[in-house]
Design an enzyme around this catalytic site. Structure first.
Site, PDB file in Angstrom:
ATOM      1  N   GLN A 115      28.444  83.648   9.155  1.00 27.24           N
ATOM      2  CA  GLN A 115      27.207  84.071   9.823  1.00 27.24           C
ATOM      3  C   GLN A 115      27.292  85.528  10.283  1.00 27.24           C
ATOM      4  O   GLN A 115      26.296  86.256  10.282  1.00 27.24           O
ATOM      5  CB  GLN A 115      26.937  83.150  11.030  1.00 27.24           C
ATOM      6  N   LYS A 175      26.356  87.614   7.299  1.00 29.62           N
ATOM      7  CA  LYS A 175      24.964  87.355   6.936  1.00 29.62           C
ATOM      8  C   LYS A 175      24.015  88.058   7.914  1.00 29.62           C
ATOM      9  O   LYS A 175      23.070  88.722   7.512  1.00 29.62           O
ATOM     10  CB  LYS A 175      24.722  85.843   6.965  1.00 29.62           C
ATOM     11  N   LYS A 217      28.162  79.734  15.398  1.00 26.97           N
ATOM     12  CA  LYS A 217      27.684  78.460  14.848  1.00 26.97           C
ATOM     13  C   LYS A 217      28.031  77.370  15.830  1.00 26.97           C
ATOM     14  O   LYS A 217      28.944  77.532  16.649  1.00 26.97           O
ATOM     15  CB  LYS A 217      28.370  78.169  13.505  1.00 26.97           C
ATOM     16  N   ASP A 234      20.041  73.894  11.767  1.00 27.17           N
ATOM     17  CA  ASP A 234      20.782  73.888  10.497  1.00 27.17           C
ATOM     18  C   ASP A 234      20.662  72.430  10.008  1.00 27.17           C
ATOM     19  O   ASP A 234      19.707  71.738  10.399  1.00 27.17           O
ATOM     20  CB  ASP A 234      22.247  74.331  10.703  1.00 27.17           C
ATOM     21  N   THR A 268      13.915  80.344   5.119  1.00 24.58           N
ATOM     22  CA  THR A 268      15.145  80.359   4.315  1.00 24.58           C
ATOM     23  C   THR A 268      14.793  80.218   2.832  1.00 24.58           C
ATOM     24  O   THR A 268      15.270  80.985   1.987  1.00 24.58           O
ATOM     25  CB  THR A 268      16.106  79.248   4.759  1.00 24.58           C
ATOM     26  N   SER A 289      14.526  84.123  12.406  1.00 26.81           N
ATOM     27  CA  SER A 289      14.976  83.788  13.768  1.00 26.81           C
ATOM     28  C   SER A 289      15.064  85.061  14.613  1.00 26.81           C
ATOM     29  O   SER A 289      14.671  85.075  15.782  1.00 26.81           O
ATOM     30  CB  SER A 289      16.362  83.131  13.735  1.00 26.81           C
TER      31      SER A 289
HETATM   32  P1  NDP Z   1      18.505  69.635   6.142  1.00 28.54           P
HETATM   33  O1  NDP Z   1      19.155  68.785   7.167  1.00 28.54           O
HETATM   34  O2  NDP Z   1      17.050  69.858   6.212  1.00 28.54           O
HETATM   35  O3  NDP Z   1      18.864  69.095   4.676  1.00 28.54           O
HETATM   36  C1  NDP Z   1      20.192  69.077   4.210  1.00 28.54           C
HETATM   37  C2  NDP Z   1      20.231  68.313   2.904  1.00 28.54           C
HETATM   38  O4  NDP Z   1      21.539  68.404   2.342  1.00 28.54           O
HETATM   39  C3  NDP Z   1      19.958  66.849   3.065  1.00 28.54           C
HETATM   40  O5  NDP Z   1      19.402  66.349   1.891  1.00 28.54           O
HETATM   41  C4  NDP Z   1      21.383  66.329   3.317  1.00 28.54           C
HETATM   42  O6  NDP Z   1      21.562  64.963   3.119  1.00 28.54           O
HETATM   43  C5  NDP Z   1      22.168  67.115   2.320  1.00 28.54           C
HETATM   44  N1  NDP Z   1      23.556  67.179   2.755  1.00 28.54           N
HETATM   45  C6  NDP Z   1      24.059  67.684   3.886  1.00 28.54           C
HETATM   46  N2  NDP Z   1      25.378  67.539   3.964  1.00 28.54           N
HETATM   47  C7  NDP Z   1      25.725  66.889   2.855  1.00 28.54           C
HETATM   48  C8  NDP Z   1      26.953  66.438   2.339  1.00 28.54           C
HETATM   49  N3  NDP Z   1      28.109  66.625   3.021  1.00 28.54           N
HETATM   50  N4  NDP Z   1      26.934  65.823   1.143  1.00 28.54           N
HETATM   51  C9  NDP Z   1      25.776  65.656   0.456  1.00 28.54           C
HETATM   52  N5  NDP Z   1      24.584  66.072   0.887  1.00 28.54           N
HETATM   53  C10 NDP Z   1      24.562  66.672   2.061  1.00 28.54           C
HETATM   54  O7  NDP Z   1      19.285  71.044   6.174  1.00 28.54           O
HETATM   55  P2  NDP Z   1      18.807  72.454   5.643  1.00 28.54           P
HETATM   56  O8  NDP Z   1      17.903  72.303   4.485  1.00 28.54           O
HETATM   57  O9  NDP Z   1      18.368  73.208   6.824  1.00 28.54           O
HETATM   58  O10 NDP Z   1      20.176  73.087   5.154  1.00 28.54           O
HETATM   59  C11 NDP Z   1      20.621  73.070   3.784  1.00 28.54           C
HETATM   60  C12 NDP Z   1      21.670  74.142   3.564  1.00 28.54           C
HETATM   61  O11 NDP Z   1      21.090  75.434   3.826  1.00 28.54           O
HETATM   62  C13 NDP Z   1      22.901  74.057   4.476  1.00 28.54           C
HETATM   63  O12 NDP Z   1      24.020  74.561   3.780  1.00 28.54           O
HETATM   64  C14 NDP Z   1      22.549  75.017   5.601  1.00 28.54           C
HETATM   65  O13 NDP Z   1      23.704  75.490   6.260  1.00 28.54           O
HETATM   66  C15 NDP Z   1      21.870  76.118   4.817  1.00 28.54           C
HETATM   67  N6  NDP Z   1      21.009  77.008   5.584  1.00 28.54           N
HETATM   68  C16 NDP Z   1      20.021  76.537   6.398  1.00 28.54           C
HETATM   69  C17 NDP Z   1      19.206  77.421   7.070  1.00 28.54           C
HETATM   70  C18 NDP Z   1      18.073  76.968   7.909  1.00 28.54           C
HETATM   71  O14 NDP Z   1      17.391  77.817   8.475  1.00 28.54           O
HETATM   72  N7  NDP Z   1      17.808  75.679   8.029  1.00 28.54           N
HETATM   73  C19 NDP Z   1      19.393  78.867   6.976  1.00 28.54           C
HETATM   74  C20 NDP Z   1      20.427  79.256   6.056  1.00 28.54           C
HETATM   75  C21 NDP Z   1      21.207  78.353   5.418  1.00 28.54           C
HETATM   76  P3  NDP Z   1      22.605  64.222   4.177  1.00 28.54           P
HETATM   77  O15 NDP Z   1      22.031  64.407   5.534  1.00 28.54           O
HETATM   78  O16 NDP Z   1      22.700  62.839   3.737  1.00 28.54           O
HETATM   79  O17 NDP Z   1      23.942  64.841   4.044  1.00 28.54           O
HETATM   80  O1  2IT Z   2      22.976  79.213   8.282  1.00 25.07           O
HETATM   81  C1  2IT Z   2      22.040  79.820   8.838  1.00 25.07           C
HETATM   82  O2  2IT Z   2      21.849  81.024   8.672  1.00 25.07           O
HETATM   83  C2  2IT Z   2      21.133  79.046   9.692  1.00 25.07           C
HETATM   84  N1  2IT Z   2      21.274  77.847   9.792  1.00 25.07           N
HETATM   85  C3  2IT Z   2      20.070  79.758  10.478  1.00 25.07           C
HETATM   86  C4  2IT Z   2      20.631  80.309  11.768  1.00 25.07           C
HETATM   87  C5  2IT Z   2      19.612  80.873  12.712  1.00 25.07           C
HETATM   88  O3  2IT Z   2      20.063  81.307  13.795  1.00 25.07           O
HETATM   89  O4  2IT Z   2      18.411  80.910  12.429  1.00 25.07           O
END
Ligand code: NDP
Ligand code: 2IT
Length: 455
Positions: free
Chosen positions: A117, A120, A132, A172, A216, A387
């Site tokens: 992070q 990033k 985090k 997240d 994102t 954010s």
């Molecule tokens: P969500 O909770 O909305 O969705 C996550 C998805 O990934 C779900 O389908 C989840 O299913 C699956 N998942 C998570 N962990 C695992 C695992 N160990 N094995 C298999 N599937 C998994 O999260 P986001 O969409 O917000 O996040 C997705 C990715 O993007 C992450 O890597 C996050 O760190 C990254 N990210 C998110 C940001 C944000 O603003 N939200 C910003 C930047 C990056 P399940 O719950 O069953 O595991």
């Molecule tokens: O991985 C990421 O960059 C996030 N989950 C977003 C973090 C934030 O502070 O908006």
């Protein structure tokens, strides 16, 4: 300080230190090795970074907080989870980074995400340090009241360490608007003050930013447009294989469709669906939100709803698409997967989830000159960027229009792309988006650290 005969020797020594201190944190070591592996030329050009031992300082978080989170379930039983916050680096701004609620959360996951992070956030061009947090709480199957009680207890443990000028969490995996609401409500109750800049990803009614939920995914697609433009191509008409069906996959699908692309797949822990007509209608896109809100965690629900094939236990990379976009979680794409992606003739591999590619898979991709690889710390930076814009709006006590936020997001993603390309070229590394993002993110933080004295 030791005298190193080369930049490479210094980098190896720092990675060895990480291994000695944090050897059990596999994902963290993977991330440190990936980032520092790009920095040899930078360190060679800047011996002052060795003198100030910037690399060792960066792998040691400012502090790592762990606390008990006790809450009472619907049957009256007390449940205990572990809460974390790792405040990695505050050289260029207050600590900033999301909270992850997932059963797999542990210190290694926290360290890797907090470390990543830092770079990033630096890439966004906004004044934000790296952090985090999260918990091994598993939201799957929990009632709304259980989630509320958990969030209240979590914030009771966390509130000491955060603040709008200190450390600003967000969502997240497993943390969306509902959780943010419960967390903020508890913070407000403890502080007896309305300090909404303490957390981002809020609903609009009390200071959330327009476009934050989409940011994102939108940012990832804006970045992808830049990559395609470099090859004289565009999103229109391109097919996409995506994994995940969460917040990030949803935002990416929406923007891909708006720009005329065709998302073919989404996936969950149960397998993937292949929609040959594309996930292109409002009804289909909105269904992703329903799937997430249901907390059933099943991609198969989409197959049942829209009558498309479901492949249990499989990942979507066996589908030939122009662009592969992992949007679920760390290390979801392994060596076998990228061999398949290469065999499919896929030209663009765009990481969207944080560190979705195993080291072996990334190494293989580096050898595939016909595939362009874009790294997650640049591609998904749009989320934390908006954010940061939410923090600005909260400080001003104003709300910007969606056009304003979106145009700032677009400009930020263009800058991230350009700064990454330029950074790699400056050090003679050619067109290398992975190394470029690592270098551009690193330099700004390192230079700030140099001016602030040994800490
Ligand atoms: P969500 O909770 O909305 O969705 C996550 C998805 O990934 C779900 O389908 C989840 O299913 C699956 N998942 C998570 N962990 C695992 C695992 N160990 N094995 C298999 N599937 C998994 O999260 P986001 O969409 O917000 O996040 C997705 C990715 O993007 C992450 O890597 C996050 O760190 C990254 N990210 C998110 C940001 C944000 O603003 N939200 C910003 C930047 C990056 P399940 O719950 O069953 O595991
Ligand atoms: O991985 C990421 O960059 C996030 N989950 C977003 C973090 C934030 O502070 O908006």
């Amino acid at each position: 300080m030791k005298n190193y005969t080369s930049a490479g020797e210094y980098i190896d020594a720092v990675i060895e230190t990480a291994r000695r201190r944090d050897g059990e944190k596999k994902e963290f070591l993977q991330c440190v090795t990936d980032v520092y592996g790009s920095l040899e030329k930078v360190i060679e050009a800047h011996p002052e970074y060795i003198r100030a031992d910037i690399l060792t300082r960066m792998i040691e978080p400012d502090r790592f907080i762990s606390f008990r989170v006790a809450w009472v379930d619907d049957n009256g039983y007390t449940q205990i989870n572990r809460g974390y916050r790792v405040q990695f680096n505050s050289a260029i701004g207050p600590y900033k980074g999301g909270l992850r609620f997932h059963s797999t959360v542990n210190p290694s996951i926290m360290f890797f995400l907090g470390f990543e992070q830092t770079f990033k956030n630096s890439l966004t061009g906004l004044p934000m340090g790296g952090a985090k947090g999260g918990s091994d709480f598993n939201p799957v199957g929990k009632s709304d009241n259980e989630v509320m009680r958990f969030c209240q207890s979590f914030m009771t443990g966390l509130h000491h360490y955060i603040g709008s000028n200190t450390d600003v969490p967000a969502g997240d995996i497993g943390v969306g608007a509902r959780e943010i609401g419960y967390l903020f409500g508890q913070y407000k109750r403890i502080r007896i003050a309305f300090e909404n800049g303490v957390i981002t990803g809020k609903p609009l009614a009390y200071g959330g930013s327009l476009i934050r939920p989409e940011a994102t995914g939108y940012g990832a697609v804006y970045y992808t447009s830049e990559v395609l433009a470099h090859e004289n191509e565009e999103i229109k008409g391109k097919t996409f294989a995506l994994s995940g069906f969460g917040n990030v996959a949803w935002g990416a699908v929406k923007k891909i469709v708006e720009l005329g692309g065709i998302p073919l797949t989404i996936s969950g822990p149960d397998g993937y669906i292949y929609d040959k007509d594309g996930i292109v209608t409002e009804e289909k896109m909105n269904y992703l939100l329903e799937m997430r809100a249901s907390r059933r965690d099943r991609a198969e629900d989409y197959a049942e709803r829209f009558g498309v094939p479901f492949y249990p236990g499989k990942r979507p990379w066996e589908v030939a698409a122009d662009i592969a976009m992992p949007c679920a979680t760390q290390n979801e794409v392994d060596l076998e997967d990228v061999k398949q992606i290469a065999a499919n003739g896929t030209k663009y591999y765009i990481e969207v989830a944080n560190m979705p590619t195993t080291s072996a898979a990334l190494e293989y991709l580096e050898g595939q000159k016909q595939i362009i690889v874009a790294p997650s710390k640049a591609v998904n930076a749009g989320g934390v960027c908006v954010s940061g814009l939410e923090m600005s709006q909260n400080s001003q006590r104003l709300s910007w229009s969606s056009e304003e936020v979106d145009s700032r997001l677009k400009a930020a993603m263009k800058n991230i792309y350009k700064n990454s390309v330029d950074a790699a070229e400056r050090y003679g590394l050619g067109y290398n988006l992975v190394a470029g993002a690592n270098i551009a993110g690193f330099e700004k933080v390192a230079d700030a650290m140099l001016t602030q004295g040994a800490y």
